[in-house]
Design a protein around this motif. Sequence first.
Motif, PDB file in Angstrom:
ATOM      1  N   ARG A 129       0.945  -1.212  -0.250  1.00  0.00           N
ATOM      2  CA  ARG A 129      -0.281  -0.209   0.001  1.00  0.00           C
ATOM      3  C   ARG A 129       1.239   1.138  -0.038  1.00  0.00           C
ATOM      4  NH1 ARG A 129      -2.547  -3.337   4.003  1.00  0.00           N
ATOM      5  NH2 ARG A 129      -2.112  -2.507   5.570  1.00  0.00           N
ATOM      6  N   ASN A 130       1.239   1.134   0.729  1.00  0.00           N
ATOM      7  CA  ASN A 130       2.815   2.349   1.088  1.00  0.00           C
ATOM      8  C   ASN A 130       3.976   2.974  -0.563  1.00  0.00           C
ATOM      9  OD1 ASN A 130       2.687   3.244   3.062  1.00  0.00           O
ATOM     10  ND2 ASN A 130       3.633   1.887   4.364  1.00  0.00           N
ATOM     11  N   SER A 131       3.972   1.569  -0.691  1.00  0.00           N
ATOM     12  CA  SER A 131       4.731   1.190  -2.204  1.00  0.00           C
ATOM     13  C   SER A 131       3.571   2.005  -3.314  1.00  0.00           C
ATOM     14  CB  SER A 131       4.980   0.584  -3.071  1.00  0.00           C
ATOM     15  OG  SER A 131       5.850   0.252  -3.907  1.00  0.00           O
ATOM     16  N   PHE A 132       2.717   1.717  -3.381  1.00  0.00           N
ATOM     17  CA  PHE A 132       1.356   2.478  -4.580  1.00  0.00           C
ATOM     18  C   PHE A 132       0.743   3.451  -4.203  1.00  0.00           C
ATOM     19  CE2 PHE A 132      -2.708   3.316  -6.356  1.00  0.00           C
ATOM     20  CZ  PHE A 132      -2.601   2.954  -7.829  1.00  0.00           C
ATOM     21  N   ALA A 133       0.720   3.755  -3.425  1.00  0.00           N
ATOM     22  CA  ALA A 133       0.127   5.262  -2.610  1.00  0.00           C
ATOM     23  C   ALA A 133       1.569   6.260  -3.310  1.00  0.00           C
ATOM     24  CB  ALA A 133       0.213   5.497  -1.135  1.00  0.00           C
ATOM     25  N   GLU A 134       2.838   5.901  -2.704  1.00  0.00           N
ATOM     26  CA  GLU A 134       3.633   6.754  -3.141  1.00  0.00           C
ATOM     27  C   GLU A 134       4.216   7.180  -4.725  1.00  0.00           C
ATOM     28  OE1 GLU A 134       7.243   9.463  -3.313  1.00  0.00           O
ATOM     29  OE2 GLU A 134       5.549   8.888  -1.489  1.00  0.00           O
ATOM     30  N   SER A 135       3.935   5.751  -5.208  1.00  0.00           N
ATOM     31  CA  SER A 135       3.802   5.643  -6.741  1.00  0.00           C
ATOM     32  C   SER A 135       2.382   6.973  -7.433  1.00  0.00           C
ATOM     33  CB  SER A 135       3.982   4.448  -7.301  1.00  0.00           C
ATOM     34  OG  SER A 135       3.038   3.667  -6.916  1.00  0.00           O
ATOM     35  N   CYS A 136       1.953   7.498  -7.082  1.00  0.00           N
ATOM     36  CA  CYS A 136       0.442   7.524  -7.099  1.00  0.00           C
ATOM     37  C   CYS A 136       1.003   9.405  -7.154  1.00  0.00           C
ATOM     38  CB  CYS A 136      -0.909   7.036  -6.178  1.00  0.00           C
ATOM     39  SG  CYS A 136      -1.492   6.022  -6.720  1.00  0.00           S
ATOM     40  N   ARG A 137       1.556   9.355  -5.758  1.00  0.00           N
ATOM     41  CA  ARG A 137       1.995  10.736  -5.416  1.00  0.00           C
ATOM     42  C   ARG A 137       2.970  11.377  -6.738  1.00  0.00           C
ATOM     43  NH1 ARG A 137       6.040  13.598  -4.001  1.00  0.00           N
ATOM     44  NH2 ARG A 137       7.404  11.565  -3.797  1.00  0.00           N
ATOM     45  N   ALA A 138       3.886  10.208  -6.289  1.00  0.00           N
ATOM     46  CA  ALA A 138       5.039  10.766  -7.306  1.00  0.00           C
ATOM     47  C   ALA A 138       4.583  10.929  -8.805  1.00  0.00           C
ATOM     48  CB  ALA A 138       6.346   9.942  -7.350  1.00  0.00           C
ATOM     49  N   PHE A 139       3.576  10.136  -9.054  1.00  0.00           N
ATOM     50  CA  PHE A 139       3.189  10.336 -10.595  1.00  0.00           C
ATOM     51  C   PHE A 139       1.967  11.443 -10.881  1.00  0.00           C
ATOM     52  CE2 PHE A 139      -0.010   9.368 -14.302  1.00  0.00           C
ATOM     53  CZ  PHE A 139       0.681   8.600 -14.576  1.00  0.00           C
ATOM     54  N   LEU A 140       1.559  11.495 -10.212  1.00  0.00           N
ATOM     55  CA  LEU A 140       0.739  13.502 -10.864  1.00  0.00           C
ATOM     56  C   LEU A 140       1.466  14.672 -10.210  1.00  0.00           C
ATOM     57  CD1 LEU A 140      -2.064  13.534  -7.013  1.00  0.00           C
ATOM     58  CD2 LEU A 140      -2.121  12.637  -9.592  1.00  0.00           C
ATOM     59  N   VAL A 141       2.606  15.090  -8.922  1.00  0.00           N
ATOM     60  CA  VAL A 141       3.655  15.805  -9.308  1.00  0.00           C
ATOM     61  C   VAL A 141       4.755  15.361 -10.967  1.00  0.00           C
ATOM     62  CG1 VAL A 141       5.643  16.943  -7.963  1.00  0.00           C
ATOM     63  CG2 VAL A 141       3.953  15.564  -7.345  1.00  0.00           C
TER      64      VAL A 141
END
Length: 388
Positions: A129-141
């Motif tokens: 979950r942490n890995s996916f959530a962090e990838s989402c944050r980085a993707f948006l930026v």
Amino acid sequence: MKKIILYSLITSMIVSAFAGIMGLSAQAAPVSVPLEKTVVGYYTSWASAKGYTPLHVPAQKLTHLNYAFAGIDPAANSIALANPQRDLKNFEQLRSLKAANPGLKTLISVGGWDDSVYFSAVAATEESRNSFAESCRAFLVAHGFDGVDLDWEYPVSGGKAGNLSSPGDTGNFTLLLSTIRQKLNEQSLIDGKQYYLTIAGAANPNYLKKIEAGKVAELVDHIFVMTYDMHGPWDSRSDFGAPLYSPSEYSPQYKNSVFEGISAYLNAGIPAGKLVLGIPFYGYLYEGVSENNNGRYSAFSSARAVTYDAVKNNYLNRPGFRSFYHEEAFVPYLYGNAAFLSYEDTRSVGAKAMMARNLGLAGAGIWELSQDTGGELLESVYAGVNGK
């Protein structure tokens, strides 16, 4: 319209009964007061290959544009582009669209019918979950998006054959959303920008039993309720794809409607202001039907989806077809040449948008924009939901 008003009064009582039940947690979605009703439009990645690029979108009629779809990389537990070459070109045009329409918010939509296979796995552990959530944050930026939309079809069971699923999906879905919300809120503290988290959900009580509906509603900015595909080619009989209300006439198969789909969420205690009513810009053509009831509720030999553009260009004026409007279901249909075509027009989508407004919902949304390249259905949705 008397029926809409009656149902609106009834449902307003339901909404009032549930008002104030759920408080906001520290991880809840930020509270904001919109200047106008929410209008969400899904833009599909493959639309650009057909000539309908992001720059063709009438963004002034939208508050949110959901780009569909990104997938999941199961090895990295991260968000993944479905078609990198096409997607990156589309993203560039989306940024230009936003520059010309500063009020537009763009979200990357993950999953959908074809790309929900790994949701269960990515939601299963704290690490994933942490890995996916962090990838989402980085993707948006990295790509200039304003949020992420999860279209998990579906937790626990259902969806496309081969999808991973588990009884644990119910709680894990909440945990995944909570982790993503936390990452988005952390990013907001860094750059001062508001980030959005939304989901798309099925329009039936069975789906709501598979998620922690109240907790989910706290975490997301809104839930796009897929109030369409009430009937379709998977049925044994021809029927309306998105009737506003279920017709009182006899049908040999189950009945379902947009009103019932939204009512399921309200009855589950979801605040009306968290709900976006989904509207289809397509219909279903059933061939080999009986002439009884002008093709309604008939066995058929084949069926397929038909976009509004195709209905308008290929069927409305075709010899042998007659046009009808069902006054209880609030939807148009065609019958002729042993075929029944259930579809939407400006009147029917306007009635759906008006229902969203009358029930105090956040707004209305569309699947999907390229099926109405002229923008006339979108114009009707925008007018109806904003009372114009």
